[in-house]
Each structure stands twice: as structure tokens, then as C-alpha cells.
Design an enzyme around this catalytic site. Structure first.
Site, short mmCIF file in Angstrom:
data_model
loop_
_atom_site.label_atom_id
_atom_site.label_comp_id
_atom_site.label_asym_id
_atom_site.label_seq_id
_atom_site.Cartn_x
_atom_site.Cartn_y
_atom_site.Cartn_z
N TRP A 136 0.81 -1.22 0.00
CA TRP A 136 0.00 0.00 0.00
C TRP A 136 0.85 1.27 0.00
O TRP A 136 0.31 2.36 -0.16
CB TRP A 136 -0.87 0.00 1.28
CG TRP A 136 -0.05 -0.45 2.47
CD1 TRP A 136 -0.01 -1.73 2.98
CD2 TRP A 136 0.88 0.32 3.23
NE1 TRP A 136 0.91 -1.79 4.01
CE2 TRP A 136 1.46 -0.55 4.18
CE3 TRP A 136 1.29 1.64 3.20
CZ2 TRP A 136 2.43 -0.13 5.10
CZ3 TRP A 136 2.26 2.07 4.10
CH2 TRP A 136 2.81 1.18 5.03
N GLU A 234 10.92 -7.92 -3.57
CA GLU A 234 11.44 -6.62 -3.16
C GLU A 234 10.90 -6.39 -1.75
O GLU A 234 9.72 -6.08 -1.58
CB GLU A 234 10.96 -5.55 -4.15
CG GLU A 234 11.83 -4.31 -4.12
CD GLU A 234 11.35 -3.32 -3.11
OE1 GLU A 234 11.80 -3.43 -1.93
OE2 GLU A 234 10.55 -2.46 -3.45
N LEU A 235 11.74 -6.63 -0.77
CA LEU A 235 11.27 -6.63 0.63
C LEU A 235 11.72 -5.35 1.34
O LEU A 235 11.93 -4.34 0.72
CB LEU A 235 11.74 -7.90 1.32
CG LEU A 235 11.40 -9.20 0.55
CD1 LEU A 235 11.90 -10.42 1.28
CD2 LEU A 235 9.89 -9.31 0.30
N CYS A 268 10.48 1.59 1.50
CA CYS A 268 11.54 0.60 1.68
C CYS A 268 12.91 1.23 1.47
O CYS A 268 13.87 0.84 2.10
CB CYS A 268 11.32 -0.57 0.73
SG CYS A 268 10.95 -0.08 -0.95
P1 NDP Z 1 2.75 -7.10 3.95
O1 NDP Z 1 4.02 -7.65 3.47
O2 NDP Z 1 1.95 -7.93 4.90
O3 NDP Z 1 1.81 -6.77 2.69
C1 NDP Z 1 2.28 -6.64 1.37
C2 NDP Z 1 1.44 -7.46 0.42
O4 NDP Z 1 1.63 -8.85 0.69
C3 NDP Z 1 -0.07 -7.23 0.58
O5 NDP Z 1 -0.68 -7.34 -0.67
C4 NDP Z 1 -0.49 -8.37 1.48
O6 NDP Z 1 -1.85 -8.66 1.39
C5 NDP Z 1 0.38 -9.48 0.96
N1 NDP Z 1 0.63 -10.57 1.91
C6 NDP Z 1 0.85 -10.48 3.23
N2 NDP Z 1 1.09 -11.70 3.76
C7 NDP Z 1 1.02 -12.59 2.74
C8 NDP Z 1 1.15 -14.01 2.65
N3 NDP Z 1 1.43 -14.75 3.71
N4 NDP Z 1 1.00 -14.58 1.45
C9 NDP Z 1 0.71 -13.84 0.36
N5 NDP Z 1 0.57 -12.51 0.38
C10 NDP Z 1 0.73 -11.87 1.56
O7 NDP Z 1 3.02 -5.67 4.54
P2 NDP Z 1 2.26 -4.92 5.74
O8 NDP Z 1 1.30 -4.01 5.13
O9 NDP Z 1 1.73 -5.87 6.76
O10 NDP Z 1 3.50 -4.13 6.36
C11 NDP Z 1 4.31 -4.77 7.33
C12 NDP Z 1 5.76 -4.37 7.15
O11 NDP Z 1 6.21 -4.79 5.87
C13 NDP Z 1 6.04 -2.88 7.14
O12 NDP Z 1 6.10 -2.36 8.43
C14 NDP Z 1 7.35 -2.86 6.40
O13 NDP Z 1 8.39 -3.19 7.27
C15 NDP Z 1 7.20 -3.93 5.35
N6 NDP Z 1 6.75 -3.39 4.07
C16 NDP Z 1 7.66 -3.13 3.11
C17 NDP Z 1 7.27 -2.57 1.92
C18 NDP Z 1 8.25 -2.27 0.86
O14 NDP Z 1 8.04 -1.32 0.09
N7 NDP Z 1 9.29 -3.07 0.72
C19 NDP Z 1 5.89 -2.20 1.65
C20 NDP Z 1 4.98 -2.56 2.70
C21 NDP Z 1 5.43 -3.13 3.86
P3 NDP Z 1 -2.89 -8.17 2.53
O15 NDP Z 1 -2.85 -6.69 2.54
O16 NDP Z 1 -4.19 -8.73 2.06
O17 NDP Z 1 -2.42 -8.77 3.81
#
Ligand code: NDP
Length: 462
Positions: A136, A234-235, A268
Site C-alpha cells: 500500500w 522486493e522486501l 523501503c
Molecule cells: P505485507 O508484506 O503484509 O503486505 C504486502 C502485500 O503482501 C499485501 O498485498 C499483502 O496482502 C500481501 N501478503 C501479506 N502476507 C502474505 C502471505 N502470507 N501470502 C501472500 N501474500 C501476503 O506488509 P504490511 O502491510 O503488513 O506491512 C508490514 C511491514 O512490511 C512494514 O512495516 C514494512 O516493514 C514492510 N513493508 C515493506 C514494503 C516495501 O516497500 N518493501 C511495503 C509494505 C510493507 P494483505 O494486505 O491482504 O495482507
């Protein structure tokens, strides 16, 4: 988590969405397969025309699209407008360059003869439907960064967007449909994360790309590996921002604030750990904390706002927990360190600078996804390099020095997918983007990004 649009500045639920059921998912997968069958044979010129049309529509819609992003995830409206403009630019860049990037490759004729061929070359062919699991934080950019090269390569896209940005997810599909892409070329799947496993396993899905957290990346890549399908991850990142004595200190401070506070701190590639040489540590830290304190926190819809709310209550609470843990273990709060007064309804957190960080604190190793900076003192160049690499992540890095030897030292030794000197990390369509270590693998953007989801085909003719 239900699929819902909730305004993070007020906590108000704007709209909820029904998740796709099994029949709905099946219908979209069938459409993707049918679309790929013909779309893969279209010319680069045709695809470019469609993508340029999408860019034009996005420019026309910029204000509405930006407001949708700000309402759903809280980034300042000014930043949302810049994001939409950047997306249109990237689409035009791929429309312009994809054909040359994917042109046939011809090895040295001597090597062709040595391989026993009269002719041999490499053709980059599309691989099929690619699933994009997206976050998001840059709800348009993250998707366009995937979709523009994928569509130019002749692939079709399936988007599983984060559950808190459904309006943006729907707007993205509409954009490609209105631009004239055939039905099934780009589809949004309104599904929760639990449904992702089944979609990756479906035979009609060729590969998956995910931007997000490490647990999400691990789950998606594990399923992809089990199905022997390509994955790009891309984490997170905990990028260092290293300041050495030759730096222009005023410019470094100004950029440090932008690099940390951009997107309300939720990027990120935001600079998160500030590693400052002892000779300039005191003036840098004082000026940096002063400038972070001066940032205008407020309603993201207001033009003057520099820092809005965090995108979710959970995100704010996680960040707060990291700061509280650091304080408990003796960190000094140079500014911020709490929720701002007068913003009780939304999920705000004050721009914060912490010093006196030790390895006992969680914040030393974990990613801070919000406007919280940690500042470290480095005795010399060697210690600065070691500190910069002392993290599980390796996305990008920023180094402030005018000394070519010091720059070369970082180019050689930094454990990250990028190093930006005397500036802040930013993505550009022509430059590869991605990380090492726990920041993931594979690259997006540039020629590297478009080739990730191609069948690199060897053609050999006797
Ligand atoms: P998530 O990694 O949970 O969400 C990112 C995407 O992955 C969303 O579409 C989510 O779907 C999906 N997702 C989550 N868990 C799974 C799974 N087990 N299997 C398949 N798809 C999955 O990010 P959060 O919004 O929970 O943020 C948590 C942390 O992640 C942040 O604090 C930050 O550290 C990191 N982050 C890093 C980003 C970057 O740009 N690299 C971007 C966002 C977060 P759904 O929304 O339906 O759960």
C-alpha cells in the site's frame, strides 16, 4: 483483514469490498489465459500505443487518482501527485525503450560457428500471466513498476493489491481497460493474502513478484519454489545514510530529512540509519533533529502538510513499540518519540530522532516503517562501512562524501543493491532497483527488470 478503504487520518471506514470467491478467481484466471494467447503475438508498436494511452489517461486523472491514494493510505496529497506523474513517465519510458531492451541478441560469429551453427541468437519471449502481490505504501507506483515492463514484454498481469487500498486497485484495472488493453491483460483480484497460495499454484500463472514484508515474501517465494515458478522479491530495507567530513553538511541535513520522512516514513528505500563521522556528528545531529522537529504534521489533504498519518493502526503501534523498546534500553530522544497531541482520531506519530542506539535494542536490527531515524557515531571510514553493513537488509544506501577514494570504497564494500552519493535513493525507470540479503532478490525497472519475466530463448540453426 477485510478488504476495506479506511482513512488513516480519521480512522473512518470509507468503503468495504466483497472478496472474490472461487468462481470469481477462476473467471479471471481463464480470462488471463485467453488474453495471453493473442496478446503475446502483438507487436511492440501496438503495446507501446496502448501504454502511452494509459499514461495520457493517468495524467488527465492525476488529481482524482492522487486523492484516492491519500484518502486510503495517508500520504501527503503533494506526494501522491508526484507519484502519479512518475507512473506516467515510467509507462512512456517502457513504451519507448522496451523493443530495444528486448531486441534479439547475436553472439560473436566465431562463437556461433564454434557452437556448430550457421546462425544462433537469443530471443526474449513473454512467459504468461504474472501475479503481482503489492503493498500500500506507493499504491500506484509499485504496480506500474511491475505492469509497464510486463505488458511491454507481452505478458499479462494479475494484481493482488494490499487489502487497505482497494479503491486504488480497482482504479488501476480501469486505467488499463480504458486505455484499450484487451480484456484479461491486466486484472485486479480482490482477494485476501490467504488466497494467494492457490493463485500461484494455478497452472495458468507463470510467475510471481512481491513487494512487501519479509514474512509475506517468504510465504510467496516458498509456494513459487514448490511449483518451480520464478519469483522476484522486493522486501524491506534499513538503508544507511553515511555522512563523512567532506560532505556539504547543509545539503546532507536537508536531504536526510526528505530521505527519512518521505511518504510519512513508509518507504523501503527511505534512509533509516544515519551513520555520522565523529568529526561532524554533533553539528549534523543537532541540525537534523531540529529539521525533523520542524516538519509540519497534519491532514495529508492539506497542501502544506509534510508528514501525514501512518497507513494503519497496526503500523503506528509497531513503530511506537520499537521506539518504546529503544527508550527502555537507554536510547536518547532528540526529538519526537510519541504521538502528536491533537490528532487522536488518526494514526499519527511525531518525526523522531533517536541516538545512543545499542545492539540490545530491537530498532538496531529491525526496519522502522515510519518517521523515526536512528543516528550512530562512527570513529572513522572503516567503522562507517562496518556499521552500514551491520543489518540483515541490503536494499540501497546513501553516502555523503566528495572524496573519490571513499566513494570507491563504498562501491566495493557496501552490501546493498544500490549506492547513491551526495543524494538520496530514488528509483528511475532506466536504473535497476532491488536488493541483496533480506531485502530480496531479482531486479525491477531498466532492462534487468523487463527481462526477469521473459523466456530467454536460444535459437540455433544448422
Ligand atoms: P505485507 O508484506 O503484509 O503486505 C504486502 C502485500 O503482501 C499485501 O498485498 C499483502 O496482502 C500481501 N501478503 C501479506 N502476507 C502474505 C502471505 N502470507 N501470502 C501472500 N501474500 C501476503 O506488509 P504490511 O502491510 O503488513 O506491512 C508490514 C511491514 O512490511 C512494514 O512495516 C514494512 O516493514 C514492510 N513493508 C515493506 C514494503 C516495501 O516497500 N518493501 C511495503 C509494505 C510493507 P494483505 O494486505 O491482504 O495482507
Amino acid at each position: 483483514m477485510p478488504i476495506a478503504s479506511v482513512n488513516p487520518a480519521t480512522g473512518e471506514t470509507l468503503e468495504t469490498f466483497e472478496e472474490l470467491d472461487a468462481a470469481g478467481i477462476e473467471q479471471r484466471l481463464a480470462r488471463a489465459e485467453a488474453a495471453f494467447r493473442t496478446y503475446r503475438t502483438t507487436s511492440f508498436a501496438h503495446r507501446a500505443q496502448l501504454l502511452r494511452r494509459a499514461a495520457d489517461l493517468l495524467d488527465e486523472d492525476r488529481e482524482a487518482v492522487s486523492r484516492t491514494m491519500t484518502e486510503e493510505m495517508g500520504k501527503p496529497l503533494t506526494a501522491a501527485r508526484a507519484e502519479a506523474a512518475k507512473c506516467a513517465k515510467a509507462m512512456r519510458w517502457y513504451a519507448e525503450n522496451a523493443e530495444a531492451l528486448l531486441a534479439d541478441e547475436h553472439p560473436d560469429p566465431a562463437d556461433v560457428a564454434d557452437a556448430g551453427a550457421a546462425r544462433a541468437y537469443v530471443r526474449y519471449r513473454p512467459i504468461g500471466a504474472v501475479l503481482a502481490v503489492m503493498p500500500w505504501n506507493f499504491p500506484f507506483w509499485q504496480v506500474i513498476r511491475f505492469a509497464a515492463p510486463a505488458l511491454m514484454a507481452g505478458n499479462v498481469g494479475l494484481l493482488k493489491h494490499a487489502s487497505n487500498v482497494p479503491r486504488t486497485a480497482v482504479a488501476l484495472e480501469e486505467l488499463f481497460v480504458r486505455a484499450g488493453f484487451p480484456e484479461g491483460c491486466f486484472q485486479t483480484l480482490l482477494i485476501g493474502s490467504r488466497a494467494v497460495d492457490g493463485v500461484i499454484r494455478d497452472r495458468r500463472v507463470a510467475a510471481v513478484t512481491l513487494t512487501g514484508s519479509e514474512p509475506a515474501g517468504r510465504a510467496v517465494a516458498a509456494t513459487a519454489a514448490d511449483e518451480v515458478k520464478k519469483a522476484v522479491l522486493e522486501l524491506g530495507g534499513s538503508d544507511p545514510f553515511v555522512v563523512l567530513p567532506s560532505a556539504d553538511l547543509d545539503a546532507a541535513v536537508r536531504t536526510a530529512v526528505r530521505a527519512r520522512a518521505q511518504n510519512n516514513g513508509q518507504s523501503c528505500i527511505a534512509a533509516k540509519r544515519f551513520i555520522v563521522h565523529a568529526d561532524v556528528y554533533e553539528p549534523f545531529t543537532a541540525a537534523f533533529a531540529g529539521a525533523m522537529r520542524a516538519l509540519k504534521v497534519g491532514d495529508p489533504m492539506e497542501e502544506a502538510t509534510e508528514v501525514g498519518p501512518l497507513a494503519s493502526r497496526q503500523g503506528r503501534d509497531d513503530l511506537e513499540e520499537l521506539v518504546e523498546d529503544a527508550k527502555k534500553h537507554g536510547a536518547r530522544v532528540e526529538c519526537g518519540g510519541r504521538r502528536p497531541e491533537g490528532f487522536d482520531a488518526g494514526w499519527f506519530y511525531e518525526p523522531t530522532v533517536l541516538t545512543g542506539i545499542t545492539p540490545a535494542m530491537r530498532i538496531h536490527q529491525e526496519e522502522t516503517f515510519g518517521p523515526v531515524a536512528t543516528v550512530y557515531r562512527a570513529a572513522d571510514l572503516d567503522e562507517a562501512v562496518a556499521m552500514a553493513n551491520d543489518t540483515p537488509f541490503g536494499l540501497s544506501s546513501n553516502v555523503w562524501t566528495d572524496d573519490p577514494a571513499e566513494q570507491e570504497r563504498f562501491v566495493r564494500d557496501i552490501e546493498a543493491g544500490g549506492v547513491f552519493f551526495n543524494g538520496m535513493t530514488a528509483s528511475h525507470p532506466a536504473l535497476p532497483f532491488g536488493g541483496v540479503k533480506r531485502s530480496g532478490f531479482g531486479r525491477e525497472l531498466s532492462g534487468h527488470g523487463i527481462k526477469e519475466f521473459c523466456n530467454v530463448t536460444t535459437v540455433w540453426v544448422a
